[in-house]
Design an enzyme around this catalytic site. Structure first.
Site, PDB file in Angstrom:
ATOM      1  N   GLU A  41       0.847  -1.187   0.000  1.00 42.40           N
ATOM      2  CA  GLU A  41       0.000   0.000   0.000  1.00 42.40           C
ATOM      3  C   GLU A  41       0.888   1.245   0.000  1.00 42.40           C
ATOM      4  O   GLU A  41       1.932   1.282   0.659  1.00 42.40           O
ATOM      5  CB  GLU A  41      -0.894  -0.012   1.242  1.00 42.40           C
ATOM      6  CG  GLU A  41      -1.907   1.108   1.299  1.00 42.40           C
ATOM      7  CD  GLU A  41      -2.813   1.035   2.516  1.00 42.40           C
ATOM      8  OE1 GLU A  41      -3.930   1.564   2.435  1.00 42.40           O
ATOM      9  OE2 GLU A  41      -2.404   0.460   3.546  1.00 42.40           O
ATOM     10  N   LYS A 114     -10.071   0.617  -2.425  1.00 40.36           N
ATOM     11  CA  LYS A 114     -10.162   0.236  -1.010  1.00 40.36           C
ATOM     12  C   LYS A 114     -11.543   0.568  -0.440  1.00 40.36           C
ATOM     13  O   LYS A 114     -11.990   1.715  -0.485  1.00 40.36           O
ATOM     14  CB  LYS A 114      -9.070   0.967  -0.227  1.00 40.36           C
ATOM     15  CG  LYS A 114      -8.945   0.570   1.225  1.00 40.36           C
ATOM     16  CD  LYS A 114      -7.775   1.307   1.867  1.00 40.36           C
ATOM     17  CE  LYS A 114      -7.542   0.876   3.308  1.00 40.36           C
ATOM     18  NZ  LYS A 114      -6.385   1.602   3.904  1.00 40.36           N
ATOM     19  N   CYS A 156      -5.095  -3.610   3.234  1.00 39.40           N
ATOM     20  CA  CYS A 156      -4.818  -3.186   4.606  1.00 39.40           C
ATOM     21  C   CYS A 156      -6.002  -3.379   5.564  1.00 39.40           C
ATOM     22  O   CYS A 156      -6.305  -4.486   5.970  1.00 39.40           O
ATOM     23  CB  CYS A 156      -4.317  -1.739   4.603  1.00 39.40           C
ATOM     24  SG  CYS A 156      -3.404  -1.281   6.101  1.00 39.40           S
TER      25      CYS A 156
END
Length: 269
Positions: A41, A114, A156
């Site tokens: 990321e 995301k 994440c």
């Protein structure tokens, strides 16, 4: 059997420096026989301020970062799961944290934005994180066929939401990729157990590529990039320093495991 790599970096505030480091690590992965590599990321920029990402944000399909990805994948004949880069959105002043999948011909074959944004307070030097101030969340799970298997894409903080991984599994995912920049407190407490849990409960491989070390903003990231197999075994890991993690992906063994231990077909809800 195929081979995959995850890349661990300590990204800085300078895009060209980060691309040079990423290029070197991707070359190492390709030389080691990897057919696909996962960047972390924010691999292209860990800014001093959250708004720094606006300066380097690109429109989808256009820009030097995306051109670099295409050229690197084509040159190395390597599939790249490109961590996250900031992409402009047509109807929002914020950007998407977009994970692009680039095939070995340099074509972008998938994009995942995301979904779960890190709006939390953490006991570290940063203290408070509000990703939604500068990022707009995605809405759609994404899977893509690759030479190492069918990938489900996550980023994440997504790791804390098992329903996303169930949705990816329902779409046929055999592997999950997780570019990340975990904080040290949350990583120390939860990183390993969350990665292994998502792999175990979905009988899937999990490829986690992480940021590591101290960044210009005083944020410190946890590292510990790893590749986990469908039984929850850590096949390979890298604790702290930048570098690569390599492991073989045995889909036949995974298929046999899913037949012998058919937990996915036993679900009642």
């Amino acid at each position: 059997m195929s081979r995959a790599a995850v890349i661990q970096m300590t990204s800085s505030t300078t895009v060209n420096d980060n691309l040079a480091v990423a290029s070197d690590l991707l070359r190492q992965a390709a030389a080691a026989g990897a057919q696909l590599a996962v960047l972390p990321e924010n691999f292209v920029l860990m800014g001093q301020h959250e708004t720094d990402k606006f300066v380097v944000a690109e429109s989808a399909g256009v820009g030097p970062i995306q051109s670099w990805l295409a050229n690197t994948a084509r040159e190395l004949k390597l599939w790249i799961v490109a961590g996250t880069i900031p992409l402009k959105l047509p109807h929002d002043t914020r950007v998407a944290a977009a994970c692009l999948v680039i095939n070995a011909q340099g074509d972008c074959v998938a994009r995942y934005d995301k979904m779960h944004l890190f709006d939390v307070d953490v006991d570290d030097a940063t203290g408070s994180y509000r990703e939604s101030a500068t990022m707009a969340p995605g809405n759609e799970p994404v899977v893509v066929d690759t030479p190492i298997g069918r990938l489900g894409l996550a980023i994440c903080y997504d790791i804390r939401f098992p329903e996303l991984f169930r949705a990816l599994n329902a779409r046929g995912a055999q592997l999950f990729t997780l570019p990340a920049a975990f904080t040290v407190p949350t990583g120390t407490a939860h990183w390993d157990v969350l990665l292994r849990a998502r792999a175990i409960e979905n009988l899937s491989f999990l490829l986690a590529s992480a940021q590591t070390g101290l960044h210009a903003s005083a944020r410190e990231t946890y590292g510990h990039s790893m590749i986990v197999d469908p039984w929850g075994e850590v096949l390979a890991a890298r604790p702290a320093e930048p570098g690569i993690v390599i492991a073989d992906i045995d889909l036949e063994r995974q298929a046999a495991l899913r037949r012998r231990f058919p937990a996915l077909s036993h679900r009642r809800l």
